[in-house]
Design an enzyme around this catalytic site. Sequence first.
Site, PDB file in Angstrom:
ATOM      1  N   THR A   1      32.698  25.085 -13.072  1.00  0.00           N
ATOM      2  CA  THR A   1      31.320  25.766 -12.926  1.00  0.00           C
ATOM      3  C   THR A   1      30.979  25.679 -11.751  1.00  0.00           C
ATOM      4  O   THR A   1      29.961  26.719 -11.210  1.00  0.00           O
ATOM      5  CB  THR A   1      30.508  25.401 -13.969  1.00  0.00           C
ATOM      6  OG1 THR A   1      31.050  25.385 -15.267  1.00  0.00           O
ATOM      7  CG2 THR A   1      29.027  25.667 -13.933  1.00  0.00           C
TER       8      THR A   1
ATOM      9  N   TYR B   1      28.913  32.411 -18.165  1.00  0.00           N
ATOM     10  CA  TYR B   1      29.356  32.811 -16.897  1.00  0.00           C
ATOM     11  C   TYR B   1      30.779  32.556 -16.924  1.00  0.00           C
ATOM     12  O   TYR B   1      31.342  32.100 -17.637  1.00  0.00           O
ATOM     13  CB  TYR B   1      28.498  31.736 -15.932  1.00  0.00           C
ATOM     14  CG  TYR B   1      28.768  30.339 -16.203  1.00  0.00           C
ATOM     15  CD1 TYR B   1      29.853  29.975 -15.765  1.00  0.00           C
ATOM     16  CD2 TYR B   1      27.803  29.713 -17.351  1.00  0.00           C
ATOM     17  CE1 TYR B   1      30.191  28.396 -15.893  1.00  0.00           C
ATOM     18  CE2 TYR B   1      28.008  28.452 -17.407  1.00  0.00           C
ATOM     19  CZ  TYR B   1      29.098  27.755 -16.716  1.00  0.00           C
ATOM     20  OH  TYR B   1      29.470  26.497 -16.856  1.00  0.00           O
TER      21      TYR B   1
ATOM     22  N   SER C   1      38.214  23.769 -16.036  1.00  0.00           N
ATOM     23  CA  SER C   1      39.016  22.399 -16.289  1.00  0.00           C
ATOM     24  C   SER C   1      39.556  22.223 -17.703  1.00  0.00           C
ATOM     25  O   SER C   1      40.293  21.304 -17.726  1.00  0.00           O
ATOM     26  CB  SER C   1      38.245  21.289 -15.754  1.00  0.00           C
ATOM     27  OG  SER C   1      37.270  21.010 -16.626  1.00  0.00           O
TER      28      SER C   1
ATOM     29  N   THR D   1      33.611  20.320 -15.039  1.00  0.00           N
ATOM     30  CA  THR D   1      32.855  19.039 -15.590  1.00  0.00           C
ATOM     31  C   THR D   1      33.599  18.837 -17.125  1.00  0.00           C
ATOM     32  O   THR D   1      33.590  17.535 -17.461  1.00  0.00           O
ATOM     33  CB  THR D   1      31.647  19.268 -15.919  1.00  0.00           C
ATOM     34  OG1 THR D   1      31.143  20.171 -16.810  1.00  0.00           O
ATOM     35  CG2 THR D   1      30.873  19.480 -14.721  1.00  0.00           C
ATOM     36  N   ASP D   2      34.508  19.683 -17.696  1.00  0.00           N
ATOM     37  CA  ASP D   2      34.973  19.310 -19.022  1.00  0.00           C
ATOM     38  C   ASP D   2      36.044  18.339 -18.937  1.00  0.00           C
ATOM     39  O   ASP D   2      36.084  17.513 -19.982  1.00  0.00           O
ATOM     40  CB  ASP D   2      35.650  20.623 -19.607  1.00  0.00           C
ATOM     41  CG  ASP D   2      34.589  21.710 -20.009  1.00  0.00           C
ATOM     42  OD1 ASP D   2      33.208  21.287 -19.902  1.00  0.00           O
ATOM     43  OD2 ASP D   2      34.771  22.725 -20.448  1.00  0.00           O
TER      44      ASP D   2
ATOM     45  N   LYS E   1      31.334  12.670 -19.898  1.00  0.00           N
ATOM     46  CA  LYS E   1      30.366  13.704 -20.105  1.00  0.00           C
ATOM     47  C   LYS E   1      29.986  13.561 -21.385  1.00  0.00           C
ATOM     48  O   LYS E   1      30.391  13.423 -22.624  1.00  0.00           O
ATOM     49  CB  LYS E   1      31.297  15.072 -20.168  1.00  0.00           C
ATOM     50  CG  LYS E   1      30.310  16.131 -19.943  1.00  0.00           C
ATOM     51  CD  LYS E   1      31.003  17.609 -19.805  1.00  0.00           C
ATOM     52  CE  LYS E   1      30.176  18.681 -19.938  1.00  0.00           C
ATOM     53  NZ  LYS E   1      30.857  19.921 -19.680  1.00  0.00           N
TER      54      LYS E   1
ATOM     55  N   GLU F   1      40.318  -4.442 -36.958  1.00  0.00           N
ATOM     56  CA  GLU F   1      40.493  -3.556 -38.245  1.00  0.00           C
ATOM     57  C   GLU F   1      41.811  -3.236 -38.698  1.00  0.00           C
ATOM     58  O   GLU F   1      41.987  -2.670 -39.665  1.00  0.00           O
ATOM     59  CB  GLU F   1      39.794  -2.238 -37.834  1.00  0.00           C
ATOM     60  CG  GLU F   1      38.198  -2.226 -37.654  1.00  0.00           C
ATOM     61  CD  GLU F   1      37.782  -2.218 -39.471  1.00  0.00           C
ATOM     62  OE1 GLU F   1      38.627  -2.028 -40.247  1.00  0.00           O
ATOM     63  OE2 GLU F   1      36.472  -2.533 -39.512  1.00  0.00           O
TER      64      GLU F   1
END
Length: 358
Positions: A41, A55, A88, A121-122, A194, A315
Site C-alpha cells: 500500500t 485502491y 504482500s 503491511t499484511d 498487525k 494442554e
Amino acid sequence: MMSPAARFINLLFATLLLLALGAHAQTAKLPNVTILATGGTIAGTGSTSTTTVGYTAATVGVQSLIKAVPELAKVANVTGEQVFQIASENMGNEHWLTLAKRVNVLLAQANVDGIVITHGTDTMEETAYFLNLVVKSRKPVVLVGAMRPSTALSADGPINLYNAVLLAGSPDAVGKGVMVAMNDQIHAARDVTKTNTSTPDAFKTPELGMLGYFQGNRALFYHQPIRKHTADTEFDVSALTSLPQVDIAYGYANVGPTVVDALVAAGAKGLIHAGVGDGSLAAKVLPSLKAARAKGVIIVRASRVGQGILARNGEANDDALDFVASDTLNPQKARILLMLALTKTNNTRDIQRMFYTY
Ligand code: ASP
C-alpha cells in the site's frame, strides 16, 4: 598593511569557505541507506484522495517513492532498488529467499550502512521475522509500509519512510535485529503484529513492548530484543533455493480432522496447530496429528489467542506426543521458524530448543 575593507572581505571569504567545507563534511558524513522496494500500500494508488479502501497496491516505483520525500536527503544518502512490485498477500518463500540474499550482499558492502524495505503491511511481520533469522549482519534492517495509499489525504507512507530511513542510518539501531517502523514507533521483528485491518496505528507489540519512538528527527530506543537474531542465528539461506513445506491448521469450535489430513496428504513436512486457548487439541483432531507425527511430520502447538506463552506439556503432553511448543510466537511466525529449523534438523528436542532461543 591591509585596509579594514580588505580585512573584512578576507574574513568574509574565510568564513564562507569554512561554512562550505562544514556543509560538505556533513553530507559526506550522512549514512548510506539502500531502499529495497517490494510493493504494498505504501506504493499504492487510489482513484480519489479519499479512497482509503478499494485502491490498488504496488503501482508506484521506488524512485517515485524517494522523490516524494525530499527530506530523506537531509538524513541519508539514499539509493533505491525495485526488488518486487507485489501486494504482500502474495509474498512467498521464494520472494523471501531472494530478498534475504540481496540484503546479505548489500550489508556485506562497506558503503552500505543500513537497509529499508518498503513492504505491504499484511505479511510485513512475517518477512521481518524471516529476515531477523537469516540476515548475517548487525547493520540495521527496517521494514516499512503504509496503511493508506500514496494518493490518500494524510497518507502515512511518506512520514513512515522518512522515519525508516532515519532508523536505518542510526548508530543506535546497530545490533537491534530487524525492525518495523510504523506510526512513529519502532518494533522488533519477533514480537510485532498487525492488529487492525485499516487504521494507521495497526502495528503493535502487545504486552512484550515495542523498542522505541521517533521524535524530533531522532529514533529513540527504550528496549532492546533479548532473543537471538541476525548475525547470532544458526540459519543460513545462502545456498537454499526453496524451504520445506510448513502449513497452519486453525482451531475452532466443532473443528474436525479434514484440514490436518489434507495438509499432510499434500506433503507438509511440518504443521503449526493454531489451537484455541493455550493450544488445546480437540479430540477429533488429535488422532490426525498423532498419525502425522508417526509419518515424520513435525507438529508445533501454537495459539490463535495472540498473547502469552504456549505452555509445553500444559494442554497436551508434548513429551509423550513428541510435539513442539511455540513459546510466544504467533502461528504465522512459528511457521517461519519451523521452516528454517527443518533446514537443519528433524529432531524435536533440537527444534524445541530453537523455539526457546529465537
Ligand atoms: N494488501 C496490502 C499489502 O499487504 C495492504 C497494505 O500494504 O497495507 O500489500
